[in-house]
Design a protein around this motif. Sequence first.
Motif, PDB file in Angstrom:
ATOM      1  N   ILE A 261       0.851  -1.181   0.000  1.00  0.00           N
ATOM      2  CA  ILE A 261       0.000   0.000   0.000  1.00  0.00           C
ATOM      3  C   ILE A 261       0.891   1.238   0.000  1.00  0.00           C
ATOM      4  O   ILE A 261       1.794   1.343   0.835  1.00  0.00           O
ATOM      5  CB  ILE A 261      -0.901   0.035   1.267  1.00  0.00           C
ATOM      6  CG1 ILE A 261      -1.754  -1.240   1.357  1.00  0.00           C
ATOM      7  CG2 ILE A 261      -1.768   1.284   1.286  1.00  0.00           C
ATOM      8  CD1 ILE A 261      -2.763  -1.404   0.262  1.00  0.00           C
TER       9      ILE A 261
ATOM     10  N   ASP B 246      -7.030  -4.869  -2.507  1.00  0.00           N
ATOM     11  CA  ASP B 246      -6.087  -3.785  -2.182  1.00  0.00           C
ATOM     12  C   ASP B 246      -6.816  -2.605  -1.544  1.00  0.00           C
ATOM     13  O   ASP B 246      -6.318  -1.982  -0.606  1.00  0.00           O
ATOM     14  CB  ASP B 246      -5.347  -3.314  -3.442  1.00  0.00           C
ATOM     15  CG  ASP B 246      -4.325  -4.337  -3.903  1.00  0.00           C
ATOM     16  OD1 ASP B 246      -4.252  -5.412  -3.290  1.00  0.00           O
ATOM     17  OD2 ASP B 246      -3.617  -4.073  -4.891  1.00  0.00           O
TER      18      ASP B 246
ATOM     19  N   ARG C 291      -6.068  -1.104   2.074  1.00  0.00           N
ATOM     20  CA  ARG C 291      -5.705   0.311   2.206  1.00  0.00           C
ATOM     21  C   ARG C 291      -6.640   1.014   3.197  1.00  0.00           C
ATOM     22  O   ARG C 291      -6.189   1.787   4.042  1.00  0.00           O
ATOM     23  CB  ARG C 291      -5.767   1.015   0.849  1.00  0.00           C
ATOM     24  CG  ARG C 291      -5.175   2.414   0.899  1.00  0.00           C
ATOM     25  CD  ARG C 291      -5.186   3.086  -0.428  1.00  0.00           C
ATOM     26  NE  ARG C 291      -6.520   3.578  -0.748  1.00  0.00           N
ATOM     27  CZ  ARG C 291      -6.761   4.487  -1.679  1.00  0.00           C
ATOM     28  NH1 ARG C 291      -5.777   4.967  -2.394  1.00  0.00           N
ATOM     29  NH2 ARG C 291      -7.988   4.895  -1.919  1.00  0.00           N
TER      30      ARG C 291
END
Lengths: 193, 752
Positions: free
Chosen positions: B215, B418, B422
Motif C-alpha cells: 500500500i 487492495d 488500504r
Amino acid sequence: MAADPTPVSETALAEKLRFYASIKTLETDFHQVKDLRDLGMQMKSEGRLTLRRPDAVIWEVRKPARVKVELDSKGIRITSGEGKSATVQTFSSSEMSAQMQKDKATSSLHDLVAWLKLDAHALSEQYAITTTGTDARGQSRFVFTPKKPGPFASMEMELAKAGHLAKLVLNEASGDRMTLEFARPKVVKGSAP
Amino acid sequence: MTRPSGLVRVLAIAAGLVSVVSSAAEGKWFDRSHAIFLPAAMSEKLGATQSFPLFWWNFLVLDDAVENGVPRPEVVGPVCDRLQSAPDSPLAKVACGANLDAFLPPLRDWARDYPLRHPFPGRGELRRKFSETFAQATLPLGRELLGVFREDPLGSYVELKSILESQVKMDLPNQAGIFVDAETKRVVIPVQFKSPPNETAATARFYSLASGTLIGPHASTYANERQVQADVEKVSLIGFLLTGLQILFLLFSKRARALWLFPPVLLSTGIAGAVTVGIFGSIHGLTLAFGTGLIGLAIDYGLHSAFNVSYRGVWKANLCGILTTVAGFGVMLWSGVPLLRQLMVFAIVGLVVTYFLFYYLHVRHGSFFAIAPFAYEPRVTRARTIAIGVVLAAAIPAALLLRPNLDMAQFDFQSSHDAAVRNWVYPHLGVKASLLDLDGATTLDEAVRHAHERQAWADANRVGFQSVARFVPTADEAATNLATWTKAFCAPGARGLAADLSADERTFFGPALVRFECESLRKLGDRDPTAQARAFPAYLRDFRSVTAGKDEVGAPGFISVWLPRDDAETALVKSRYPEALSLREVVEIFPRTLSDELRWMSPLSVLLATLLLFLYYRTPGRTLLALVPFFCAVGVYSIGVLAFGLHFSFISLIALLMIFGFSIDYGVFAVDVTLHPEGRSVNGVWTCLLFASVATGLGFVPLLVCRHPVLAHLGQTLTLGTIGTAIGTLWGIPGIARLGRRLGKTSAGGAA
C-alpha cells in the motif's frame, strides 16, 4: 601431535556436559582476546559471564570499560557506563521470536546464547561435532561446525577436567576470531524452571 | 486507374516523419514529466511524490502472519530476509528487525556532524565514551555493528535510529519495526524505495521478492500502470479485429481506396509533431496519445471529398468544418495548462496540414481517391424525430445540472482486496491527512531556518511536524556547539584527541579520529553554500528534492510535513501556513484548473464555432441545425450519466472536446446536403457520414472493456458522444429540417 578429529554422538556429548545438566545458575570470570583480521589488531577485555537457566545470560565487560549485555527471551539490552552517565540500548523487542531477532547486528549473540545452554540434544541437531580427545591435563577439546550458515564458521570448546567450560574459541564467518578463557565457575545447582 | 507519382513520395515522407517522431519519443524531445500538467508554480507541488524520498515509503501488509500476538516467523522471517538481503533490492529501508544496514549510509554524516548538535563534553568524558564504545566492540556483535562502532565512537547512531523510527507511526504495537495487529492477524512492514514511484521496474522487482499487499505511492502507480497496459492490450486486440473487419468490408465492397486516406494523415501527424517540438522543445506522451486521435478526425474531410469528387462545393463545407474546429480548439491556446496548449497546437497544425494535403491531392488527383457511394439516404420517421427531441431536451438540464467530479481518487485503480487493505491501513496511521509544505530554499541553512520557525510554532500548538529541524540545530546553536570543539582542539598548543587514547583505541577508531582534528572541525563550520551542496548530509535525504539544483530551475529544494490529527488541527495549520496542502489537494489542482478554464473556454468555443457557422449559413436556423449533432452528443451522454450513473469527470470533459471537434463537421455536411442537395452526390455525403460515424464509433467502442477508470471514462463518453453525434446527424438534421419545412408551410398556409 593432536589426534585426528572423530565425530561425537549426542550421548557422548551429554556425558561430557553432565556438569551443566543440573545447574540453575553459573557465574564465571573470563579473559577475552578478539582478533580483527582486517585491522590486524587484537582487542583484549575481561569480565564476568552469568548464566541463568533456561535462557538468561549476562555478559559483563569490566575492562577496558564497563559494558553489560543482558539477554533473555525478551530481547537484548546493552548498558554502557555506570550511574547517571550510563546509556542503554535495546536491540529487539520483547515478544519477537528467536528467528525474527536474527538481525545482522545481534545474530552472533543469539547464536552464542543458544550455544551456551549447552543442551547436548540441541547442539547435536544444529552442529556437526568432532573431538580430538583428552589431553595430558585431562581437558577435552570439541569443535562445533554449524550445519546451516550463520555468524560463526565454527566454535572450539575445551572442557576442564572437572567438566566446566575452560576455553571457547569463536571463529566468525567474517574471519574475526574470539578466544575466551574462563575461570572455575561458581555454580548453583537445581533444575531449571 | 492512374497512380499519382506524388503519392509514393507522400508515403515515403510520411514514413520518414513518423520514424523521426518515433525516435524522438526515445530521446530528449519526448517528455513524460508532470511539469506539463500545471503552470510552473503549481506543477512543483504535483511532483512532490516523485521528487522527495519522504514519499517513497509504502506499507507491506501480510495476512495471517500473527499467532498469539506475535509475528509468525515462518511467514514474516523469509519475507524480511529476502527484502533485506537481495543483492538488487529496490528498497532503501526495510523496517524488519533491528537491522542496521538501513542506518549505515547516513550514519557517517550523522557522526561527522555530532559537534554541530552537541557541545564539547570535556576531554575526560570524551575519553570515557571512546573507551565504552571500544568495550562494546569486544562483544560478539558481528561485523556490521563493529563497523558502526568504528564510525561512530560517540554512539550517536542510537539518536539517529530513534528519530528515523519515529517518522513512521501507527497506532499498532511495534515489534522491532514491524507493526502487529493481533485482531486481524496482519503485520505491517514499512518499506522505503530507492527510486520514485514512476520507476515501476523497481516495484516489479519488489513483487518478485515479496508476496502480500503493498500500500502506498509505488503500489498505486504500479497497479495503475499494469491495468492500463492490460487494458491497452485488450483494446489493441479488439481494435485490430474491428479494423480488420473494416478493411475486409472495404475490400469486399470494392472501396479499398478509402485506405489511401490514411497516409496524408500520418504525414500531417509527423509534421504536427515536428512543429510542436520546434515550439515547445519537446512533445509530451499525452499530446501524442490524445492529439493523434484529434488529427485523425480530419480523415472525414478526405472521405467527404472521396464520395463527392465531382462536386467542388465539398471543399467549402470542409473549410467551414475545419474553421469551426480550429476556432473551438484555438480558444484553448490561452489555457494556463501547458498540456492543453501543446495538445491544441499539435491538433490544429495536424488538422490544417491534413486539410491542405487532402485539398491538394483531391483537386490534383481526385479520380484516384474516388469511392462509389452506397445507395444510402437516412429515412426520416416520426419516432426518430421524437427520439431526437428527447435527446436534445436532455442536453439542456445536463448543461445546467451536471458538474464534473474532480476527485482524482476515482482514477486510482485498485483491486477490491487492495482497496480493503488500504482502508484498513490508513486509519491506523493516526493522522487526518498530511499537509505538504514545500520550501524553495536553495541552501540547507535557509531550509533549516524555515523548518525551525515552523517547528517552534508546531511545538507551541502541539501539532505533529516532520522536517530537517528534527535532525539539524539552528545555525546559531550549531555555531555555538562547534565553537566549544574548536576551542578544545584548535587552540594554540591544544593536544589532539589521539593523545588521550590507547594504541589499540587509536588503531580501531582511526577513521573517526580524523573528524575531531582541528582542520575537520573548521570545515564543518564552513557555511559556504557551494561547499554545503557538496557535503549534503545523507541523513536529510528524505527532505530534499532529488531534482533540486539539477534540471528544474526554481523547483522547491526542501519539504516539511504537517501531521494534524483532526480537522481542527488541519484548519489551524492552514490558517498559519496557507501554502501547506494535503496530497489530495495537490493532485486535484490539475482537474480543478482544467475545469475552471473549460467553464469559460467551452462556451466561448461553442460561441465562436456558432459565429463561423452563422457567417457560413447567414441564417440562425441553419446555424443551430448544424449544431444539432453536438447537442445530441451532449444529450445522449447526459442521459447515460443521469439514467445509468455513468461517470462525469474531467476526462469526460476532454472526451467531449474531441466530440466537439467532429460533430460540427458532420453537422455542416448534413445540413448542406439536406438543404442543398443539388449538384452533389446525396448518397455520397450520407455514405461519408455513415462511414465516418461507424468508423469513429468502432474506434472508441473497444475502450468500453477497459477497467482502468481513465480509459473507461474516455470510452463511455466517446462512445455515447459518437452515438449522439451519429443520430443527431443522420436522424436529427433531416428530421428537424423536414419539421421546419412543414411548420413553415403550415404557417404560410395559415397566413394565407
